[in-house]
Design a protein around this motif. Structure first.
Motif, short mmCIF file in Angstrom:
data_model
loop_
_atom_site.label_atom_id
_atom_site.label_comp_id
_atom_site.label_asym_id
_atom_site.label_seq_id
_atom_site.Cartn_x
_atom_site.Cartn_y
_atom_site.Cartn_z
N VAL A 100 3.04 -3.95 -16.99
CA VAL A 100 1.99 -2.92 -17.04
C VAL A 100 0.69 -3.38 -17.32
O VAL A 100 -0.43 -2.75 -16.60
N ALA A 101 0.71 -4.33 -18.22
CA ALA A 101 -1.00 -4.87 -18.91
C ALA A 101 -1.55 -5.58 -17.42
O ALA A 101 -2.81 -5.37 -17.14
N GLU A 102 -0.66 -6.50 -16.87
CA GLU A 102 -1.00 -7.21 -15.75
C GLU A 102 -1.57 -6.53 -14.60
O GLU A 102 -2.71 -6.89 -14.05
N THR A 103 -0.85 -5.43 -14.25
CA THR A 103 -1.17 -4.57 -12.84
C THR A 103 -2.26 -3.61 -13.17
O THR A 103 -2.54 -2.84 -12.50
N GLY A 104 -2.70 -3.56 -14.56
CA GLY A 104 -3.57 -2.65 -14.99
C GLY A 104 -3.10 -1.23 -14.77
O GLY A 104 -3.92 -0.36 -14.18
N LEU A 119 -5.89 -4.36 -1.53
CA LEU A 119 -4.67 -4.73 -1.03
C LEU A 119 -3.86 -5.70 -2.21
O LEU A 119 -2.69 -5.58 -2.15
N ALA A 120 -4.89 -6.76 -2.54
CA ALA A 120 -4.12 -7.57 -3.51
C ALA A 120 -3.60 -7.05 -4.53
O ALA A 120 -2.70 -7.15 -5.12
N SER A 121 -4.59 -5.91 -5.36
CA SER A 121 -3.90 -5.34 -6.60
C SER A 121 -2.59 -4.56 -6.16
O SER A 121 -1.76 -4.64 -6.96
N ALA A 122 -2.49 -4.06 -4.88
CA ALA A 122 -1.50 -3.47 -4.49
C ALA A 122 -0.19 -4.48 -4.35
O ALA A 122 0.95 -4.23 -4.95
N MET A 123 -0.69 -5.47 -3.71
CA MET A 123 0.58 -6.67 -3.73
C MET A 123 1.12 -7.11 -4.80
O MET A 123 2.22 -7.38 -5.16
N PRO A 137 0.92 -1.10 0.00
CA PRO A 137 0.02 0.08 0.08
C PRO A 137 0.79 1.38 0.03
O PRO A 137 0.36 2.37 -0.63
N LEU A 138 2.09 1.23 0.59
CA LEU A 138 2.78 2.24 0.75
C LEU A 138 3.35 2.71 -0.82
O LEU A 138 3.60 3.86 -1.05
N LEU A 139 3.61 1.49 -1.19
CA LEU A 139 4.19 1.48 -2.96
C LEU A 139 3.17 2.48 -3.64
O LEU A 139 3.41 3.50 -4.26
N VAL A 140 1.71 2.13 -3.59
CA VAL A 140 0.87 2.59 -4.19
C VAL A 140 0.60 4.17 -3.61
O VAL A 140 0.51 5.01 -4.61
N GLY A 141 0.86 4.39 -2.56
CA GLY A 141 1.09 5.78 -1.95
C GLY A 141 2.11 6.48 -2.61
O GLY A 141 2.03 7.71 -3.03
N LEU A 142 3.05 6.03 -2.77
CA LEU A 142 4.26 6.55 -3.25
C LEU A 142 4.05 7.03 -4.84
O LEU A 142 4.38 8.07 -5.14
N MET A 143 3.27 5.97 -5.64
CA MET A 143 3.36 6.14 -6.96
C MET A 143 2.01 7.22 -7.03
O MET A 143 2.44 7.93 -8.00
#
Ligand code: SF4
Lengths: 665, 315, 161
Positions: B191-195, B229-233, B21-27
């Motif tokens: 990029v495609a897999e993580t949407g 959470l799963a998509s962030a993971m 989640p922190l990674l997503v926050g960072l992005m």
């Protein structure tokens, strides 16, 4: 008499007895079903005994003219006998209540079922050309009777039967030509003698024999471009027969290929196997592409059979290629992968066809666009289909995942080993396997998600009910076998490797490649997954403040109510894929927009029709069919119905023959 | 099962669950800054998750257990991947599962679970999202497997530990054409897999342009927390995989506290940098039309095939 | 691409510095949300003036997202509904359903004079009432249209940041 021989004898005896009983007295369907299932049990016993090392042979010279009957059950044959037997057990039990319809109670149909099974059991045991061909033909004829059993349903059944009859017999002729040529060069039609002589055949003759038999066997296995009968016959046949054909009969094409190519001809040149590999790759991709577009549940399963046989042929082709370059260990690995896939495919295709039959039984429809919402009314069938779909889509924990993993391992390790031919073939094969795996996932998500989940899309589905116990039991047995194969593939590995003639993979919980580094443990993987689900569920229980779920209406943007017609259907699910592969599948689209009388700008109705024709079929078969039709039309001119004309033909023919004799003598 | 493997198997999932989640926050923060905004802070995704856990659970009428269990399965598959893949330590807790094919298949299984949940709702959006997700998955799978093929041929194994260790011992391989081609192919499919943009826009509001979001429109509260959470993971797992396949340095090879600490830090830095680059790249491109995506994926597939050819002819 | 990069560098940060936290009492249920409020916007019959202002409230200058508010695509994902405009007859039921679709705890913010008391449309034949007549309202933001600052201020009452 050892166990294998006893098993075989019992299988034949039970099947013939059941058939006789069905001829003589009005037996009940359940008796035929039990007889078929028992035949299957005996065959499994025989096959397992042969795989464990107890092979046998008998020669019965008097039974057939010319060559006599000669039977041998070696491990390779034993594997196919056991697989056929297993499918027959499930199909037999299933038919006890499924076949209790007026069409399937017909005497001919009841007789044909056990005979079909026993013919399939005898094919891998045949030890000379005569026996093989007779059993092959018996298998073709009995299955033909079963395919057209429900011909009252509509003209498409008869048409499917015609396609099947013609294609299977052309295949038979091709096998016949190949084997006759072979026998002509060896002088003896027993496999033992042919095995000896096969190694000394000239490459040209061996090549012709191989290609001729390959054509015949490939048509039985539903390999592109000889697959045209398969997506017709499998959906139209009664479902337990579809299961038998799709899970057991097509395997015999693979058996024939391995028997003749590897065993009798002793390997042969690299180009043979490149050809097999190419056919396999094309079949796998083309088959699954057609399945991905299909919205007929049973047709989809039939097309997926083409795909799976394609994958098997990729393995067989790679095995032959490695063997021809002298790498026995890798060849054993590739052949093991192919045979594991045969076994796994038999298991999951049985489940899938039986579950599809159960749906058909309950709703009268196999059109995915009209199904859906079966989960609440048919929970067992839904679960069985789910297990089968997971197994078929090459995802863990499923059977196809294990065999495709083995196959990919063989292909990866084959790249450095095999020279330039392998350098081109292996990446293409991996790409084909990978594309197939991806499309298979989409296909089975469609079949399961659209067919069983969501809301009913038609009236018929809303009134569906769960099937009778015997049908559920048959599906249950096959589903359990699927699960066991997926979790513990090591259980069948010794048997498969005995058939493949080399030990390439060992292990119990973990499969380890012997010649190369590589290990996979489906059981540990599944346990890990289950443990992870448990952990997440426990954490959620602890962390979540409000446990009770509030039931709410589906989010329909506040409008609604949403009707079933607003759901995504199988056709719409496949639409993006169809666009992506537009150039390959070339769908026929037809959009009709009708307007109101008063104004052209107001749309009254939009009609959308889409058909995905089989392009290979159209390119290859249409011209042939039109030539034959033209020929027939020309021939009709010769038969105006005048007796004098016909007498005249006779007269001229006799004169011609006499003239010919006079000139040549 | 070695001590290193066991420690890795405990540290990695904890790190990934806590860190993604922190990674997503960072992005999001990187994007916000590039767009001239202030941003909600790196911790915002965690705040979102905490709030979602406090919310009510909803069972949309007519959905079955498939809908209810899908988020669990989705997280579980990713968790297993987080345990087995060598992110922090070269050895794996479950070595016979640490196979590239198995990992790819596990991640696909998660996507399938979610797609089935989308179909299970029976809404038009759910079906639409599932259909699109499966289309993309079907096209991504070949590229992934062929790229894996290219990477494993030179090592002679598809075991992740083996691949990572072999790169550690032979750094020159990283700049070989095989690696570079495979890396580019992998980046496109990730990029495609993580949407992410340009394949899918994770913050879109237009249902008709959605892929991933459309499938989860019905999930609420704790279920949604699991999905998010799963998509962030998944994002961090994919980035971590990319990082360690091509730049494995820093990963712990022995079970000492210092080595493990370095391993954790190295992973955090690598994934953070990759995530930042990905987010920055997104600012510069627009989302592709859905039917342009296959062209992109076909391109990456060709690159992967080229990588295989290179691995044979340049070996 | 390079020119875009140059533009990004030249522009720098456009977000204004955050004004002090608005006082006035926060709705009780907003405290549970803990600084994260997902918002579903519902246009119940507005003239779209309010939408323009909501758009700029989430634009770079006012940057509503930095306070923990975010617009989402489904009421299932939302904690609060941001309702604009008078509730027209046709939108009354959809608004109720949208409210029902939001998982508890849930809040409603009425944006603009129309949403508060039917504004200029009061008494019109197609109007079912103000938002509070249809669903319970927690925060009201006056203005026709309200300024983005006012909208951001209203949202900060929910996020508490
Ligand atoms: S409050 Fe004013 S701007 Fe907003 S919808 Fe009403 S009339 Fe339009």
């Amino acid at each position: 008499m050892n166990l294998a021989a006893t098993g075989m004898a019992a299988a034949v005896a039970i099947a013939v007895l059941t058939a006789l009983l069905a001829v003589v007295v009005r037996t009940r369907t359940s008796v035929v079903g039990v007889g078929t299932a028992l035949t299957g049990v005996a065959a499994v016993v025989a096959g397992a005994a042969a795989l464990a090392g107890g092979s046998f042979s008998v020669v019965l010279p008097g039974v057939l003219p010319l060559s006599g009957v000669s039977l041998t059950l070696d491990p390779l044959g034993g594997l196919f006998v056991a697989v056929t037997g297993g499918v027959a057990v499930a199909a037999g039990i299933y038919s006890m209540s499924y076949a209790d319809t007026p069409d399937l109670r017909a005497r001919g149909v009841r007789v044909a079922l056990p005979l079909f099974v026993v013919a399939m059991v005898l094919v891998p045991a045949a030890a000379n050309v005569g026996t093989l061909l007779v059993c092959w033909e018996l298998m073709a004829l009995t299955s033909l009777v079963l395919v057209v059993a429900e011909h009252r349903r509509g003209p498409q059944v008869a048409s499917a039967g015609r396609w099947y009859a013609v294609m299977t017999h052309l295949g038979f002729v091709s096998v016949l030509i190949g084997l006759m040529l072979f026998v002509a060069h060896t002088g003896d039609d027993s496999f033992a003698a042919m095995r000896e002589a096969g190694r000394h055949l000239s490459p040209a003759v061996a090549g012709v024999v191989f290609v001729a038999t390959l054509v015949g066997f490939a048509s039985k296995a539903g390999i592109v471009p000889l697959h045209a009968w398969l997506p017709r016959a499998h959906p139209e046949a009664p479902s337990h027969v579809s299961a038998l054909m799709s899970a057991a009969m097509v395997n015999l094409g693979v058996y024939g290929l391995v028997r003749v190519g590897v065993d009798l001809l002793g390997g042969g040149a690299a180009w043979w196997w490149l050809l097999v590999l190419a056919l396999g790759a094309v079949s796998a991709v083309y088959g699954i592409l057609q399945a991905a577009m299909s919205s007929d549940l049973k047709r989809l399963l039939g097309q997926s059979t083409t795909e799976n046989m394609g994958l098997v042929l990729i393995g067989v082709g790679a095995a032959g290629l490695f063997a021809s370059s002298g790498d026995r260990a890798l060849a054993a690995l590739a052949l093991t992968a192919a045979l594991v896939h045969v076994v796994g495919h038999a298991a999951f295709k049985t489940v899938l066809f039986l579950a599809a039959g159960s749906v058909l039984h309950a709703t009268g429809s196999r059109d995915l666009d009209a199904l859906g919402g079966l989960r609440p009314v048919m929970p067992v069938t839904t679960a069985a289909f789910g297990v089968g779909a997971l197994a078929a889509s090459a995802l863990p924990p499923g059977t196809a995942f294990v065999s495709e993993w083995l196959l990919l391992q063989a292909l990866i390790h084959g790249l450095p080993a095999g020279g330039v031919a392998a350098a081109i073939a292996m990446p293409v094969a991996v790409a084909a396997v990978a594309l197939t795996a991806g499309l298979a996932v989409a296909t089975f998500v469609k079949a399961f998600g659209v067919g069983f989940l969501a809301k009913p899309r038609s009236e018929a589905v809303a009134g569906a009910h769960e099937s009778p116990f015997t049908m559920l039991a048959a599906m249950g047995i096959a589903a359990v076998v699927c699960v066991v194969l997926a979790l513990w593939p090591a259980g069948i590995l010794p048997a498969v490797q005995a058939a493949a003639g080399g030990v390439a993979v060992s292990g119990d919980v973990t499969l380890r490649l012997n010649q190369a580094t590589g290990a996979l443990s489906p059981l540990l993987l599944t346990l890990g997954l289950v443990a992870a689900v448990a952990v997440v569920a426990a954490v959620m229980r602890a962390a979540v403040a409000r446990r009770v779920r509030r039931e709410a209406r589906l989010w329909d943007c506040g409008g609604g109510p949403m009707s079933a017609r607003m759901e995504y259907t199988a056709t719409s699910f496949a639409e993006p894929l169809q666009r992506v592969f537009d150039d390959v599948v070339q769908p026929e689209l037809d959009v009709d927009v009708s307007h109101h009388e008063e104004s052209r700008y107001l749309v009254q109705a939009v009609e959308y029709r889409r058909k995905v024709p089989d392009r290979i079929e159209r390119r290859l078969y249409q011209p042939v069919l039109s030539v034959i039709t033209a020929w027939g039309r020309a021939g009709r001119g010769l038969a105006p119905g005048s007796v004098h004309r016909y007498l005249g033909y006779g007269f001229y023919a006799v004169c011609g023959v006499l003239l010919l004799l006079a000139v040549t003598r | 099962m070695s001590a290193l493997g066991v420690i890795g198997g405990v540290v990695q999932p904890v790190l990934i669950v806590a860190g993604s989640p922190l990674l997503v926050g960072l992005m999001r923060q990187v994007r916000a800054r590039l767009e001239g905004r202030a941003g909600a802070g790196v911790g915002q995704p965690w705040r979102d998750l905490r709030k979602l856990l406090r919310k009510e659970r909803i069972a949309p009428r007519g959905t079955s257990e498939v809908f209810r269990f899908a988020p669990l399965v989705l997280v579980a598959t990713t968790l297993v991947v987080a345990v087995v893949v060598p992110f922090v330590a070269t050895e794996s807790a479950l070595d016979p599962v640490a196979d590239l094919f198995a990992v790819v298949a596990l991640l696909a299984l998660g996507a399938v679970a979610l797609a089935l949940a989308g179909l299970d709702t029976g809404t038009a959006f759910g079906g639409m999202g599932a259909s699109r997700e499966m289309t993309i998955l079907a096209l991504v799978e070949p590229t992934l497997l062929v790229a894996i093929f290219a990477l494993s041929v030179r090592v002679g194994s598809t075991n992740l530990g083996a691949i990572v260790s072999s790169t550690l011992h032979d750094p020159a391989r990283v700049i070989s054409p095989v690696s570079l081609l495979a890396a580019v192919a992998l980046i496109v499919v990730i990029v495609a897999e993580t949407g992410r943009i340009p394949v899918d826009n994770p913050s879109t509001h237009l249902e008709l342009t959605m892929v991933h979001e459309a499938m989860v429109l019905e999930h609420a509260g704790p279920d949604l927390a699991l999905v998010e959470l799963a998509s962030a993971m998944r994002l961090s797992v994919f980035l971590g995989l990319l990082a360690n396949l091509f730049v494995p340095w820093g990963i712990a090879t022995e079970a000492t506290p210092l080595a493990l600490l370095i391993g954790v830090l190295a992973l955090v830095v690598k994934v953070g940098v990759l995530g930042g680059l990905l987010a920055a790249g997104e600012v510069f491109v627009a989302k592709l039309r859905l039917f342009r995506v296959p062209e992109l994926l076909a391109g990456s597939f060709l690159l992967a095939l080229l990588a295989v050819a290179a691995s044979f002819f340049l070996a | 691409m390079l020119s875009l990069w140059r533009k990004i560098r030249r522009t720098g940060r456009v977000a204004e510095s955050a004004p002090p936290l608005p006082d006035g009492e926060r709705p009780e249920r907003a405290v549970v949300l803990g600084g994260s409020v997902q918002i579903r916007h519902v246009d119940a019959g507005s003239c779209n003036g309010c939408e323009v202002e909501i758009g700029s409230a989430f634009g770079p200058v006012y940057d509503g997202e930095r306070y923990g508010a975010r617009l989402v695509a489904s009421p299932r994902h939302a904690d609060a509904l941001l309702v604009t405009g008078v509730v027209t007859r046709n939108m009354a039921e959809p608004l109720r359903r949208t409210f029902d679709a939001v998982p508890a705890p849930k809040l409603v913010v009425a944006v603009g004079d129309c949403a508060r008391d039917c504004g200029v449309f009061a008494g019109a034949y197609g109007v079912a009432g103000a938002v509070r007549d249809i669903v319970p309202v927690d925060v009201e933001i006056p203005g026709c249209p309200p300024r983005p600052e006012a909208i951001v201020e209203g949202l900060r009452k929910l996020t508490g940041r």
